[in-house]
Write a protein that holds these residues in place. Sequence first.
Motif, PDB file in Angstrom:
ATOM      1  N   PHE A 185      13.583 -37.152 -24.539  1.00 41.61           N
ATOM      2  CA  PHE A 185      13.448 -35.910 -23.776  1.00 41.61           C
ATOM      3  C   PHE A 185      14.299 -35.944 -22.509  1.00 41.61           C
ATOM      4  CE2 PHE A 185       9.752 -34.946 -26.410  1.00 41.61           C
ATOM      5  CZ  PHE A 185       9.811 -33.559 -26.484  1.00 41.61           C
ATOM      6  N   ILE A 186      14.362 -37.100 -21.867  1.00 40.72           N
ATOM      7  CA  ILE A 186      15.188 -37.217 -20.666  1.00 40.72           C
ATOM      8  C   ILE A 186      16.658 -36.987 -20.994  1.00 40.72           C
ATOM      9  CG2 ILE A 186      16.059 -38.852 -18.943  1.00 40.72           C
ATOM     10  CD1 ILE A 186      13.329 -40.064 -18.776  1.00 40.72           C
ATOM     11  N   VAL A 187      17.117 -37.616 -22.072  1.00 34.80           N
ATOM     12  CA  VAL A 187      18.516 -37.482 -22.471  1.00 34.80           C
ATOM     13  C   VAL A 187      18.849 -36.024 -22.794  1.00 34.80           C
ATOM     14  CG1 VAL A 187      20.190 -38.091 -24.257  1.00 34.80           C
ATOM     15  CG2 VAL A 187      18.714 -39.853 -23.269  1.00 34.80           C
ATOM     16  N   ALA A 188      17.962 -35.361 -23.526  1.00 30.71           N
ATOM     17  CA  ALA A 188      18.173 -33.950 -23.842  1.00 30.71           C
ATOM     18  C   ALA A 188      18.170 -33.107 -22.571  1.00 30.71           C
ATOM     19  CB  ALA A 188      17.092 -33.454 -24.805  1.00 30.71           C
ATOM     20  N   GLY A 189      17.273 -33.436 -21.657  1.00 30.92           N
ATOM     21  CA  GLY A 189      17.194 -32.687 -20.396  1.00 30.92           C
ATOM     22  C   GLY A 189      18.430 -32.848 -19.543  1.00 30.92           C
ATOM     23  N   ILE A 190      19.049 -34.035 -19.584  1.00 23.24           N
ATOM     24  CA  ILE A 190      20.274 -34.260 -18.821  1.00 23.24           C
ATOM     25  C   ILE A 190      21.378 -33.316 -19.284  1.00 23.24           C
ATOM     26  CG2 ILE A 190      22.153 -35.908 -18.472  1.00 23.24           C
ATOM     27  CD1 ILE A 190      20.043 -38.112 -18.398  1.00 23.24           C
ATOM     28  N   GLU A 191      21.485 -33.144 -20.591  1.00 20.64           N
ATOM     29  CA  GLU A 191      22.531 -32.262 -21.105  1.00 20.64           C
ATOM     30  C   GLU A 191      22.239 -30.805 -20.774  1.00 20.64           C
ATOM     31  OE1 GLU A 191      25.509 -32.372 -24.776  1.00 20.64           O
ATOM     32  OE2 GLU A 191      23.407 -32.626 -25.319  1.00 20.64           O
ATOM     33  N   VAL A 192      20.976 -30.406 -20.870  1.00 22.34           N
ATOM     34  CA  VAL A 192      20.593 -29.042 -20.499  1.00 22.34           C
ATOM     35  C   VAL A 192      20.928 -28.791 -19.031  1.00 22.34           C
ATOM     36  CG1 VAL A 192      18.662 -27.461 -20.181  1.00 22.34           C
ATOM     37  CG2 VAL A 192      18.806 -28.848 -22.259  1.00 22.34           C
ATOM     38  N   ALA A 193      20.614 -29.758 -18.182  1.00 18.08           N
ATOM     39  CA  ALA A 193      20.936 -29.629 -16.763  1.00 18.08           C
ATOM     40  C   ALA A 193      22.446 -29.535 -16.557  1.00 18.08           C
ATOM     41  CB  ALA A 193      20.365 -30.808 -15.984  1.00 18.08           C
ATOM     42  N   GLY A 194      23.195 -30.282 -17.377  1.00 20.74           N
ATOM     43  CA  GLY A 194      24.643 -30.239 -17.281  1.00 20.74           C
ATOM     44  C   GLY A 194      25.207 -28.867 -17.584  1.00 20.74           C
ATOM     45  N   VAL A 195      24.594 -28.162 -18.546  1.00 23.70           N
ATOM     46  CA  VAL A 195      25.046 -26.803 -18.874  1.00 23.70           C
ATOM     47  C   VAL A 195      24.928 -25.894 -17.655  1.00 23.70           C
ATOM     48  CG1 VAL A 195      24.624 -24.767 -20.295  1.00 23.70           C
ATOM     49  CG2 VAL A 195      24.479 -27.042 -21.313  1.00 23.70           C
ATOM     50  N   TYR A 196      23.772 -25.925 -17.005  1.00 19.86           N
ATOM     51  CA  TYR A 196      23.563 -25.075 -15.826  1.00 19.86           C
ATOM     52  C   TYR A 196      24.442 -25.516 -14.667  1.00 19.86           C
ATOM     53  CZ  TYR A 196      19.605 -22.893 -18.146  1.00 19.86           C
ATOM     54  OH  TYR A 196      18.818 -22.193 -19.024  1.00 19.86           O
ATOM     55  N   LEU A 197      24.627 -26.825 -14.507  1.00 22.75           N
ATOM     56  CA  LEU A 197      25.482 -27.325 -13.439  1.00 22.75           C
ATOM     57  C   LEU A 197      26.917 -26.855 -13.637  1.00 22.75           C
ATOM     58  CD1 LEU A 197      25.848 -29.105 -10.944  1.00 22.75           C
ATOM     59  CD2 LEU A 197      26.190 -31.059 -12.481  1.00 22.75           C
ATOM     60  N   GLY A 198      27.401 -26.955 -14.871  1.00 21.58           N
ATOM     61  CA  GLY A 198      28.752 -26.483 -15.164  1.00 21.58           C
ATOM     62  C   GLY A 198      28.889 -24.997 -14.948  1.00 21.58           C
ATOM     63  N   TYR A 199      27.864 -24.238 -15.319  1.00 19.48           N
ATOM     64  CA  TYR A 199      27.905 -22.783 -15.142  1.00 19.48           C
ATOM     65  C   TYR A 199      27.946 -22.417 -13.657  1.00 19.48           C
ATOM     66  CZ  TYR A 199      26.618 -17.863 -15.648  1.00 19.48           C
ATOM     67  OH  TYR A 199      26.604 -16.494 -15.586  1.00 19.48           O
ATOM     68  N   VAL A 200      27.132 -23.100 -12.857  1.00 20.16           N
ATOM     69  CA  VAL A 200      27.090 -22.816 -11.419  1.00 20.16           C
ATOM     70  C   VAL A 200      28.402 -23.213 -10.750  1.00 20.16           C
ATOM     71  CG1 VAL A 200      25.994 -23.447  -9.233  1.00 20.16           C
ATOM     72  CG2 VAL A 200      24.591 -22.986 -11.248  1.00 20.16           C
ATOM     73  N   LEU A 201      28.911 -24.385 -11.079  1.00 13.01           N
ATOM     74  CA  LEU A 201      30.157 -24.841 -10.473  1.00 13.01           C
ATOM     75  C   LEU A 201      31.316 -23.940 -10.880  1.00 13.01           C
ATOM     76  CD1 LEU A 201      29.887 -28.725 -10.835  1.00 13.01           C
ATOM     77  CD2 LEU A 201      29.593 -27.345  -8.772  1.00 13.01           C
ATOM     78  N   GLY A 202      31.309 -23.510 -12.134  1.00  4.16           N
ATOM     79  CA  GLY A 202      32.366 -22.625 -12.600  1.00  4.16           C
ATOM     80  C   GLY A 202      32.326 -21.278 -11.912  1.00  4.16           C
ATOM     81  N   GLY A 203      31.154 -20.858 -11.460  1.00  7.48           N
ATOM     82  CA  GLY A 203      31.016 -19.573 -10.800  1.00  7.48           C
ATOM     83  C   GLY A 203      31.350 -19.594  -9.328  1.00  7.48           C
TER      84      GLY A 203
END
Length: 252
Positions: free
Chosen positions: A177-195
Motif C-alpha cells: 500500500f505504501i508503494v502504491a501510495g508513493i506513485e499516486v502521490a507522484g501523479v499529483y506532485l507532477g501535476y502541481v509542479l507542471g502547473g
Amino acid sequence: MNQVLISAAGLGIASLLGSAIGLLIKKISHRLNDIFLGFCAGMMLAASIVCLIMPAIEMVSPIQWWQIIAGVAAGVGLICTLDYVTPHLHHLTGIDPEIHHSNKASINRILLFVLAIAIHKLPEGMATGIVFEGGNEQNALAVSLSIALQNIPEGMVVVTPLLMIGVGYFRTTFVAFIVAGIEVAGVYLGYVLGGLSEVLLPFMLSMAGGAMLYVISDEMIPETHAHGFQKSATCALVIGVMAMLAIRAVTE
C-alpha cells in the motif's frame, strides 16, 4: 482534474493488483521475473522518449534546446543521487541464493526497501502528472496505460522478496500500500509542479523522461541480464517497446 484522479487511482490499483497476485504466488522464477521486467523496461523506454522527451522538444525553439538537455540531466542526476544514498533493490530482495538473510526482517530493512522502491515509483507517477498538465490527453493516456500495465508485474516483484526473507503477510501488504501510495502521490506532485509555469513544462517533461531512462538502464536492464535469461528478457523488451508504440498509435 478528474482525469488526473482516475489516472492516479488506476496506477495505484494496478500496483496493488500485482502485489495481490504476488501474495498468492509467493515466488516468481528468475526467468519469468526477467521477462516481466524486460517487458516493463521496453514500455518505459518507449514512453520516456515518445511521450515525454519528444513532446518537450516540440514545445521549444532550437535556441531553447538547453531546457531539454538540462531536464534530462536533472532527471538522471536526481535518481542517481537517490540511488546512491539508498540500497539497490537486489541487495534487499533475497532472490539470489548467495545473499544470506535472516528469517526476520527488521523494521529498518523494510523502510529501506520501501525507499528503494520509491526510486522507481515516484518518477513514474510524476511523469504521468506532468504529461496531464501539458494538455496532451493522448500522451497522458499512453503514459498512464503503459505504467499501469507494468505496475502489475512490478507489484508482484515488490512483495515476493519480502515474503521470501520472512516478512509477514500483514507487513508485506502494508508495504504494498505504501508503494502504491508513493506513485499516486507522484501523479499529483507532477501535476502541481507542471502547473506552476508553462515555461518550465518542457524542462519537467524532460526531467521525468531522464529519470525513467536512468531507472531502465541502471536497474531494470542489468537485473534482467544477471541470471542467464538475457535473450528472453531482450525479446520481452522489444515487445514492450512495440506495445507502447501501438498504444501511442491507438490513442492518437
